[in-house]
Scaffold this motif. Structure first.
Motif, PDB file in Angstrom:
ATOM      1  N   PHE A 145       0.814  -1.225   0.000  1.00  0.00           N
ATOM      2  CA  PHE A 145       0.000   0.000   0.000  1.00  0.00           C
ATOM      3  C   PHE A 145       0.848   1.276   0.000  1.00  0.00           C
ATOM      4  CE2 PHE A 145      -2.652  -3.321   1.935  1.00  0.00           C
ATOM      5  CZ  PHE A 145      -3.773  -3.245   1.112  1.00  0.00           C
ATOM      6  N   ALA A 146       2.102   1.200  -0.386  1.00  0.00           N
ATOM      7  CA  ALA A 146       2.979   2.379  -0.404  1.00  0.00           C
ATOM      8  C   ALA A 146       2.393   3.477  -1.279  1.00  0.00           C
ATOM      9  CB  ALA A 146       4.367   1.998  -0.902  1.00  0.00           C
ATOM     10  N   ASN A 147       2.411   4.696  -0.765  1.00  0.00           N
ATOM     11  CA  ASN A 147       1.875   5.880  -1.445  1.00  0.00           C
ATOM     12  C   ASN A 147       0.384   5.772  -1.723  1.00  0.00           C
ATOM     13  OD1 ASN A 147       4.378   7.406  -1.728  1.00  0.00           O
ATOM     14  ND2 ASN A 147       4.990   5.787  -3.157  1.00  0.00           N
ATOM     15  N   ALA A 148      -0.278   4.909  -0.950  1.00  0.00           N
ATOM     16  CA  ALA A 148      -1.716   4.727  -1.121  1.00  0.00           C
ATOM     17  C   ALA A 148      -2.371   4.638   0.251  1.00  0.00           C
ATOM     18  CB  ALA A 148      -1.984   3.475  -1.962  1.00  0.00           C
ATOM     19  N   ASN A 149      -3.510   3.968   0.315  1.00  0.00           N
ATOM     20  CA  ASN A 149      -4.304   3.937   1.538  1.00  0.00           C
ATOM     21  C   ASN A 149      -4.709   2.510   1.856  1.00  0.00           C
ATOM     22  OD1 ASN A 149      -4.943   6.547  -0.129  1.00  0.00           O
ATOM     23  ND2 ASN A 149      -5.229   7.103   2.010  1.00  0.00           N
ATOM     24  N   ALA A 150      -4.943   2.258   3.158  1.00  0.00           N
ATOM     25  CA  ALA A 150      -5.279   0.906   3.593  1.00  0.00           C
ATOM     26  C   ALA A 150      -6.184   0.966   4.817  1.00  0.00           C
ATOM     27  CB  ALA A 150      -4.013   0.117   3.908  1.00  0.00           C
ATOM     28  N   THR A 151      -6.806  -0.172   5.120  1.00  0.00           N
ATOM     29  CA  THR A 151      -7.666  -0.291   6.292  1.00  0.00           C
ATOM     30  C   THR A 151      -7.063  -1.296   7.264  1.00  0.00           C
ATOM     31  OG1 THR A 151      -8.992  -2.130   5.438  1.00  0.00           O
ATOM     32  CG2 THR A 151      -9.671   0.109   4.812  1.00  0.00           C
ATOM     33  N   TRP A 152      -7.581  -1.319   8.491  1.00  0.00           N
ATOM     34  CA  TRP A 152      -7.154  -2.330   9.457  1.00  0.00           C
ATOM     35  C   TRP A 152      -7.466  -3.739   8.950  1.00  0.00           C
ATOM     36  CZ3 TRP A 152      -4.123  -3.577  13.243  1.00  0.00           C
ATOM     37  CH2 TRP A 152      -4.422  -4.643  14.095  1.00  0.00           C
ATOM     38  N   PRO A 153      -8.661  -4.001   8.403  1.00  0.00           N
ATOM     39  CA  PRO A 153      -8.896  -5.338   7.854  1.00  0.00           C
ATOM     40  C   PRO A 153      -7.890  -5.742   6.780  1.00  0.00           C
ATOM     41  CG  PRO A 153     -10.984  -4.230   8.144  1.00  0.00           C
ATOM     42  CD  PRO A 153      -9.916  -3.203   8.401  1.00  0.00           C
ATOM     43  N   ASP A 154      -7.346  -4.771   6.025  1.00  0.00           N
ATOM     44  CA  ASP A 154      -6.307  -5.112   5.044  1.00  0.00           C
ATOM     45  C   ASP A 154      -5.105  -5.745   5.738  1.00  0.00           C
ATOM     46  OD1 ASP A 154      -7.683  -4.154   2.797  1.00  0.00           O
ATOM     47  OD2 ASP A 154      -6.928  -2.112   3.081  1.00  0.00           O
ATOM     48  N   LEU A 155      -4.692  -5.168   6.862  1.00  0.00           N
ATOM     49  CA  LEU A 155      -3.549  -5.720   7.591  1.00  0.00           C
ATOM     50  C   LEU A 155      -3.893  -7.070   8.212  1.00  0.00           C
ATOM     51  CD1 LEU A 155      -0.712  -5.592   8.772  1.00  0.00           C
ATOM     52  CD2 LEU A 155      -1.644  -4.256  10.669  1.00  0.00           C
ATOM     53  N   ILE A 156      -5.085  -7.166   8.794  1.00  0.00           N
ATOM     54  CA  ILE A 156      -5.477  -8.435   9.416  1.00  0.00           C
ATOM     55  C   ILE A 156      -5.511  -9.553   8.367  1.00  0.00           C
ATOM     56  CG2 ILE A 156      -7.426  -9.651  10.459  1.00  0.00           C
ATOM     57  CD1 ILE A 156      -5.772  -8.103  12.447  1.00  0.00           C
ATOM     58  N   ASP A 157      -5.968  -9.240   7.154  1.00  0.00           N
ATOM     59  CA  ASP A 157      -5.974 -10.239   6.086  1.00  0.00           C
ATOM     60  C   ASP A 157      -4.554 -10.732   5.794  1.00  0.00           C
ATOM     61  OD1 ASP A 157      -8.710 -10.165   5.780  1.00  0.00           O
ATOM     62  OD2 ASP A 157      -8.667  -8.782   4.071  1.00  0.00           O
ATOM     63  N   ILE A 158      -3.602  -9.801   5.768  1.00  0.00           N
ATOM     64  CA  ILE A 158      -2.210 -10.168   5.497  1.00  0.00           C
ATOM     65  C   ILE A 158      -1.651 -11.040   6.615  1.00  0.00           C
ATOM     66  CG2 ILE A 158       0.140  -9.231   5.363  1.00  0.00           C
ATOM     67  CD1 ILE A 158      -1.053  -6.862   3.793  1.00  0.00           C
ATOM     68  N   LEU A 159      -1.887 -10.640   7.852  1.00  0.00           N
ATOM     69  CA  LEU A 159      -1.363 -11.404   8.983  1.00  0.00           C
ATOM     70  C   LEU A 159      -2.093 -12.735   9.130  1.00  0.00           C
ATOM     71  CD1 LEU A 159      -0.983  -8.545  11.631  1.00  0.00           C
ATOM     72  CD2 LEU A 159       0.819  -9.588  10.250  1.00  0.00           C
ATOM     73  N   ASP A 160      -3.398 -12.733   8.897  1.00  0.00           N
ATOM     74  CA  ASP A 160      -4.200 -13.951   9.039  1.00  0.00           C
ATOM     75  C   ASP A 160      -3.726 -15.025   8.059  1.00  0.00           C
ATOM     76  OD1 ASP A 160      -6.178 -15.105  10.598  1.00  0.00           O
ATOM     77  OD2 ASP A 160      -7.772 -14.659   9.181  1.00  0.00           O
ATOM     78  N   ALA A 161      -3.328 -14.599   6.867  1.00  0.00           N
ATOM     79  CA  ALA A 161      -2.859 -15.552   5.863  1.00  0.00           C
ATOM     80  C   ALA A 161      -1.540 -16.201   6.270  1.00  0.00           C
ATOM     81  CB  ALA A 161      -2.698 -14.850   4.513  1.00  0.00           C
ATOM     82  N   ARG A 162      -0.790 -15.531   7.149  1.00  0.00           N
ATOM     83  CA  ARG A 162       0.505 -16.039   7.589  1.00  0.00           C
ATOM     84  C   ARG A 162       0.415 -16.808   8.906  1.00  0.00           C
ATOM     85  NH1 ARG A 162       5.204 -13.225   5.703  1.00  0.00           N
ATOM     86  NH2 ARG A 162       4.756 -11.789   3.989  1.00  0.00           N
ATOM     87  N   SER A 163      -0.721 -16.732   9.594  1.00  0.00           N
ATOM     88  CA  SER A 163      -0.834 -17.258  10.952  1.00  0.00           C
ATOM     89  C   SER A 163      -1.805 -18.425  11.015  1.00  0.00           C
ATOM     90  CB  SER A 163      -1.300 -16.143  11.895  1.00  0.00           C
ATOM     91  OG  SER A 163      -1.625 -16.651  13.171  1.00  0.00           O
ATOM     92  N   ASP A 164      -1.615 -19.294  12.009  1.00  0.00           N
ATOM     93  CA  ASP A 164      -2.545 -20.398  12.266  1.00  0.00           C
ATOM     94  C   ASP A 164      -3.712 -19.975  13.148  1.00  0.00           C
ATOM     95  OD1 ASP A 164      -0.924 -22.120  10.809  1.00  0.00           O
ATOM     96  OD2 ASP A 164       0.256 -22.690  12.575  1.00  0.00           O
TER      97      ASP A 164
END
Length: 867
Positions: A448-467
């Motif tokens: 999301f560099a030079n753009a915008n993001a939401t908290w769910p965007d981050l949770i989606d990224i972390l959730d995909a990496r976590s059990d």
């Protein structure tokens, strides 16, 4: 020796509400024409984000030296438009008369200004590139004009008070800025300085200069900024990076003491963040300005951070907490360059994300620079009390809140965003591990560099990496308010988490507890117990076991605590364990725990004030001050005063203590002293007729002492204030002291007039001065006389929310309410809210948060009377 118990609550079904505004502006297609309404409505923001791109503002301000004169502005706006056929609104919260001419794509149009918006007619717009030229008088609501300097402060939606703008965070733009200024002024902007040219000085005109800045990086409107005025300029290059600092400090010795540390702290933070994120500093330059009247600790404007001067230029012999606060603030604002500036929240309901990242990263950054400091203790004492101060109240709010209009965004800020959110983030990192957490953040920033993001965007990224089920976990922590309570079962053999709301939520978290066992065999003392068994297996604990719950302070909630036990084992506890128990005890006292009354806890604290750790000492003295003024009876206060003041004087004069520690005691004594003998000595110190070996007071410290003495010795107030005003040398300090002096007057009619003057918005312009003055006006020794101000102060909240900056409404009402402790004051607040069932919901929460100390004082005094 002690048996360590690690308590970890597993993830469970939470029953929490769904996240708010998960659909970000821009996710919807264009809609029909939207009628202008006040503020920046979510519907408007969504519609504009869907059709606008490649935005640039060319702004040419002509700023006179006289702050009373208008600022002329020529604005050229260019943008790409993907769809035509409907009007386009620019946000402009100033009078229509400020707008002189409007030209769209080469054609002049009548100015149409409706409900805080300049409307560009549909027929003037074309698909593709558009150019809008506007001649206007700039609004100065957020230009913060002072006699010889000004600075912009546009967070969260205040750019629209200066010029017409698409004032929403996900319409990032570039800025071309030029400033015509008095010849003696300097300027700092988001972009690098391109040129300085002479523009006046002949034919009787006053000499002036034009500062032209290179095109800025792409940034959200709330981050556009400039500072201009009579500033000193210092430039340093560290590790190949050039940085410039603006300041107005007249004390050369203070500058010399601080300047190296200030520059180095910025350089260290930048280096750490580049390494952690894997992204080099993402903007063209990195400068900062120190401003005497700045409303906040700092503001992360791209490449041109603004700070309150006193937070960076410390006085002599600063305490450990003061040095840590400075380091944390610098690291916080520097972290924003990545978290908030490079990647920005899509809508201000996620404003907390940039703040939590900045706070969380700051805690990591400062550790290497302060190896002698217990950083877990610092995090504990900085974060938990401030978060609890909101979350324990009936006005508690979730971390992530609903926001239908940006004109409400300022109300989202507070202790939950700045203090609870970092606790949540720390628990999240504990849950998934530091490496996974860091790698997830790197992906988030790169995506999301030079753009915008939401908290769910981050949770989606972390959730995909976590059990783990992070979405369920996040629902409780992020989308709901409040904190869990922990209790022992009736047999006292197991610990249970309870949701006080009755909704059955489970806060997944980890913390430690200890059994200070004395008579068990050595094998038991060293035994370790699985993290789940304390909650799952009653055989772990015996009824007679004495346990200190949440001994490491990592857990969040209201924990059971045993004051006699803490007293008995205090000398054997580590600093972190002491800090955790201080917080647990104070929270149980506020909750009305029978065994932790204000009287008994105050007695406990008073006997342990010879604390060498300054972090703990500041916390203990802060609790002493609050209990002393709010929760003790007049008789108890009189009973304690002589012994307490005697101890503090002894610590102040102790040659065995470092000067910074002695100053901590001195600051507490100034506030607590009610004995005339102490007042006499303090005045002698103020007037430099008495000196305390090894302790020197700065100009600001003397001003604070003079202010308190004017309150404590009303018969001498005029003389004290007059002498001190004559003594002050700095013009900025004189202006500040002249402003607050009426609030210090012994004449109630003068104080009444001062408070009445605050009904006028222009008299509230320098908010930090107003907040300081309100604190003195409502000093604990005056609350009987200032109760009449409460209703008026409450009635002004809605206006202050409109005219003030983001923290001002909460600070305003907190300063008015926090020292009152009477049932009459509590009744005024209740009646005000009861009479206004449709009152602004966010402001209602702020009032309930600020009034919580009054309600608790009312309850605790009632309990004491029954005893």
């Amino acid at each position: 020796m002690r048996l360590w118990l690690v308590v970890c609550l597993v993830l469970g079904a939470c029953g929490a509400p769904a996240p708010k505004h998960d659909v970000s502006p821009g996710d919807h297609g264009p809609a029909a024409t939207i009628s202008p309404v006040s503020g920046v409505a979510l519907e408007l923001a969504e519609s504009r984000a869907a059709i606008l791109s490649d935005i640039n503002y060319a702004l040419s301000f002509r700023i006179p030296a006289d702050a009373a004169q208008q600022i002329e502005l020529t604005q050229v706006l260019t943008f790409m438009l993907s769809e035509t056929g409907r009007d386009l609104q620019l946000d402009f919260r100033e009078a229509a008369d400020n707008l002189r001419t409007l030209e769209v794509n080469g054609t002049h149009y009548p100015v149409r200004h409706e409900n805080e918006h300049l409307v560009l007619p549909a027929e003037a717009l074309v698909a593709g590139g558009n150019t809008v030229r506007i001649e206007l008088i700039a609004g100065d609501t957020s230009l913060n004009r002072n006699p010889d300097y000004l600075y912009t402060l546009f967070v969260p939606d205040r750019a629209r008070t200066a010029f017409p703008v698409f004032d929403q965070p996900n319409l990032k733009a570039t800025y071309d800025l030029s400033l015509d200024l008095p010849a003696s002024w300097r300027a700092l902007g988001n972009g690098p300085l391109k040129s300085v040219t002479e523009t006046g000085g002949s034919d009787g005109q006053r000499a002036s200069r034009r500062y032209t800045f290179a095109r800025s990086d792409k940034l959200s409107s709330y981050l556009f900024s400039f500072v201009a005025g009579e500033f000193e300029e210092i430039t340093r290059t560290i590790d190949g990076r050039e940085m410039t600092m603006f300041h107005r400090e007249t004390d050369a010795a203070k500058v010399a003491r601080n300047v190296d540390d200030v520059f180095q702290a910025h350089a260290d933070a930048l280096a750490w963040l580049e390494d952690y994120t894997g992204i080099e500093y993402p903007f063209q330059k990195f400068d900062f300005a120190l401003i005497p009247t700045f409303q906040y600790g700092g503001m992360e404007n791209v490449g041109a951070i603004q700070y309150r001067a006193s937070t960076l230029f410390l006085d002599e012999d600063p305490s450990d907490p003061q040095r840590l606060n400075r380091a944390n603030l610098i690291a916080h604002e520097t972290a924003h360059m990545w978290f908030g500036d490079l990647v920005t929240m899509d809508w201000f309901n996620d404003v907390w994300t940039k703040e939590v990242f900045a706070n969380f990263m700051a805690a990591k950054i400062v550790n290497p620079g302060f190896p002698e400091i217990d950083h877990d203790l610092n995090f504990l004492l900085r974060s938990y009390p401030a978060a609890y101060a909101v979350d324990r109240t009936t006005g508690a709010n979730p971390i992530r809140q609903e926001l239908p209009n940006l004109n409400e965004a300022g109300n989202l800020y507070g202790g939950i965003i700045y203090n609870k959110a970092p606790i949540m983030m720390r628990q999240l990192e504990l849950l998934i591990g530091e490496t996974l957490f860091r790698d997830g953040l790197r992906e988030y920033l790169a995506t999301f560099a030079n753009a915008n993001a939401t908290w769910p965007d981050l949770i989606d990224i972390l959730d995909a990496r976590s059990d783990h089920d992070l979405k369920t976990w996040s629902d409780v922590w992020v989308n709901s308010a409040g904190r869990p309570h922990y209790v022992f079962n009736p047999e006292r053999t197991a610990l249970k988490q309870i949701d006080p709301s009755g909704a059955g939520r489970i806060w997944g978290q980890q913390f430690q507890s200890i059994l200070p066992l004395k008579e068990k065999d050595a094998e038991q003392q060293h035994a370790r117990i699985d993290s789940q068994t304390l909650l799952a297996d009653a055989r772990v604990l015996q009824p007679e076991d004495a346990i200190l719950v949440n001994s490491d302070g990592a857990g969040y909630g209201l924990f059971p605590v045993d004051l006699p036990l803490v007293s008995n084992v205090w000398v054997n506890l580590g600093d972190l364990e002491k800090g955790a128990q201080l917080i647990n005890l104070y929270e149980q006292m506020l909750d009305g725990h029978a065994e932790v009354s204000p009287h008994s806890y105050f007695a406990f604290l008073q006997t342990r004030l010879n604390e060498p750790n300054e972090l703990l000492l500041n916390t203990m003295l802060g609790q002493v001050q609050r209990i002393y003024w709010s929760f003790l009876s007049d008789a108890q206060r009189t009973e304690y005063a002589g012994e307490l003041e005697g101890k503090l004087w002894a610590y102040i004069e102790s040659p065995d203590l470092p000067p910074s520690t002695r100053k901590v005691y001195f600051r507490a004594l100034q506030d607590l002293a009610i004995d005339e003998a102490s007042h006499v000595r303090l005045r002698a110190i103020l007037e430099q007729r008495e000196m305390i070996s090894g302790i020197s007071l700065s100009s600001r410290e003397r001003s604070n002492l003079a202010s308190l003495l004017a309150i404590k010795s009303p018969q001498d107030a005029d003389e004290i204030l007059g002498q001190h005003l004559d003594w002050l040398q700095s013009p900025d300090e004189k202006r500040r002291f002249e402003f607050i002096a009426p609030a210090l007057s012994a004449d109630k009619s003068e104080r009444d007039s001062f408070f009445a003057s605050l009904h006028m918005a222009n008299n509230r312009a320098i908010e930090s001065w107003v907040v300081e003055a309100l604190g003195y006006l409502h000093h604990p020794q005056r609350v009987g006389e200032t109760r009449d101000y409460i209703e008026d102060g409450l009635a002004l909240m809605e206006e202050i929310q409109v005219t003030g900056d983001i923290f001002f409404p909460a600070r305003w009402i907190t300063q008015i309410l926090q020292n009152h402790n009477s049932a009459e004051a509590a009744d005024i607040v209740r009646a005000f809210l009861a009479e206004r069932p449709n009152y602004n919901a966010q402001l209602r929460l702020k009032i309930l948060q600020a009034a919580d100390p009054i309600f608790r004082a009312e309850t605790l005094h009632s309990l004491a009377a029954k005893d």
